[in-house]
Design an enzyme around this catalytic site. Structure first.
Site: not given
Length: 88
Positions: A14-16
């Site tokens: 779960v990145h930006a």
């Protein structure tokens, strides 16, 4: 209270970008929406909280909602996770 556990399958976790999408969906509901990973729970309406979890590929996360529209909120968050190809 409603909750659902999912496995994160996205290679980057779960990145930006997907975190922002989840925060935007959660923000559309009055219910409290939380994300739990590795024993820590954060408000899914807070991008800083979500990013602080550092959720990697293969992680088991639990989304929980509580409030007047909790069922709708949980359904929308789960749908967004699937739409973003984040997990199952």
């Amino acid at each position: 209270m409603a909750e659902q556990t999912m496995k994160i399958t996205a290679a980057d976790g779960v990145h930006a970008r997907p975190a922002t999408a989840l925060v935007q969906v959660a923000g559309q509901y009055e219910a409290d929406v939380n994300l739990e990973y590795n024993g820590k729970s954060v408000n899914l309406k807070s991008i800083m909280g979500v990013m602080s979890l550092g959720i990697p590929n293969g992680a088991e996360v639990t989304f929980s909602t509580e409030g007047s529209d909790e069922a709708e909120a949980l359904e929308a968050v789960v749908a967004k996770v699937k739409e973003e190809n984040l997990g199952e």
